[in-house]
Design a protein around this motif. Structure first.
Motif, PDB file in Angstrom:
ATOM      1  N   LYS A  98     -48.622   7.763   0.152  1.00 31.35           N
ATOM      2  CA  LYS A  98     -47.956   6.531   0.570  1.00 31.35           C
ATOM      3  C   LYS A  98     -48.734   5.772   1.638  1.00 31.35           C
ATOM      4  O   LYS A  98     -48.756   4.545   1.641  1.00 31.35           O
ATOM      5  CB  LYS A  98     -46.543   6.850   1.067  1.00 31.35           C
ATOM      6  N   SER A  99     -49.341   6.495   2.569  1.00 31.32           N
ATOM      7  CA  SER A  99     -50.128   5.816   3.600  1.00 31.32           C
ATOM      8  C   SER A  99     -51.103   6.795   4.238  1.00 31.32           C
ATOM      9  O   SER A  99     -50.890   8.008   4.221  1.00 31.32           O
ATOM     10  CB  SER A  99     -49.226   5.203   4.682  1.00 31.32           C
ATOM     11  N   THR A 224     -52.044   1.566   3.075  1.00 31.87           N
ATOM     12  CA  THR A 224     -50.747   1.907   2.500  1.00 31.87           C
ATOM     13  C   THR A 224     -50.689   1.485   1.044  1.00 31.87           C
ATOM     14  O   THR A 224     -51.409   0.585   0.608  1.00 31.87           O
ATOM     15  CB  THR A 224     -49.596   1.219   3.260  1.00 31.87           C
TER      16      THR A 224
END
Length: 240
Positions: A98-99, A224
């Motif tokens: 996700k990041s 991200t």
């Protein structure tokens, strides 16, 4: 000789059949992912060097983790966008990157503040009865539960800052503690809902909240995924 150590904080989702992977096996999986991505891991000193990979909180077997945290220390400085792409390209089933953030020198290691959960409620459950039990639980100063064959008593409001049923799902926040901490299963026992899991309820940890987050708008320090948030699974998927 001072060896380069650069720490990256990664948020990821672990769902589907991967939720049946133990915490130890998850750590090994991350080692394999990093090696397949051809990254230079920073290793501990001593006779048995180990990669510097750390998690602020282990996820229980069978629980979906929709916003988990792992920290990697690399022996190289890599642009976060490149690191993000290499991890995503591994395409591990059930794992979503996700990041990625590159932490500044001296920034503290990730420490858990609280975990947020959403627990699906099986259709046959008595929601009105659960609501009454939740109201009673909120009125208590302390709660007791069993841990390692001992009864532990904790402050109810401090350890359970949030518990409520919203749109047919139980929303729950559990604070970290230096002593024994409540788990979702403990709370289900406290509200007389211990049969929910066997009747198809699914526990999802939706957020790992840290004591200190690294906030930055620097595009060179964060990468991200540009997509919708991970949906909360509502049905169980069993290992074959």
């Amino acid at each position: 000789m001072v060896r380069l150590r650069v720490r990256y904080r990664i948020r990821f989702a672990k769902a589907g059949l991967l939720r049946w992977t133990s915490h130890r096996d998850l750590a090994r999986l991350w080692e394999r992912i990093v090696r397949r991505a051809d990254l230079k891991l920073s290793m501990t000193e001593g006779f048995h060097p180990k990669p510097r990979i750390g998690f602020p909180s282990a996820l229980a077997l069978g629980v979906n983790g929709l916003d988990e945290v792992v920290e990697l220390e690399l022996a190289e400085r890599m642009p976060v966008a490149e690191l993000f792409d290499r991890l995503v390209d591994d395409d591990q089933p059930g794992l979503t990157i996700k990041s990625v953030k590159r932490l500044p020198d001296g920034f503290g290691k990730a420490q858990l503040l609280r975990s947020d959960y959403v627990i699906t409620i099986p259709p046959q459950a008595d929601i009105a009865a659960a609501e009454r039990e939740i109201t009673q639980l909120k009125s208590q100063d302390t709660v007791s539960f069993e841990r390692k064959k001992k009864i532990v008593t904790v402050d109810a409001a401090m350890q359970i800052p949030r518990i409520e049923i919203v749109d047919g799902q139980l929303h729950l926040s559990l604070a970290a503690s230096d002593s024994a901490s409540l788990r979702p299963g403990d709370v289900l026992d406290l509200i007389q809902a211990c049969d929910w899991i066997e009747n198809g309820a699914l526990i999802n940890r939706t957020r790992v909240v840290l004591q200190k987050e690294f906030e930055t708008d620097d595009p060179d320090a964060i990468a991200t995924v540009q997509s919708n948030p991970t949906n909360i699974p509502t049905t169980q998927q069993q290992p074959t």
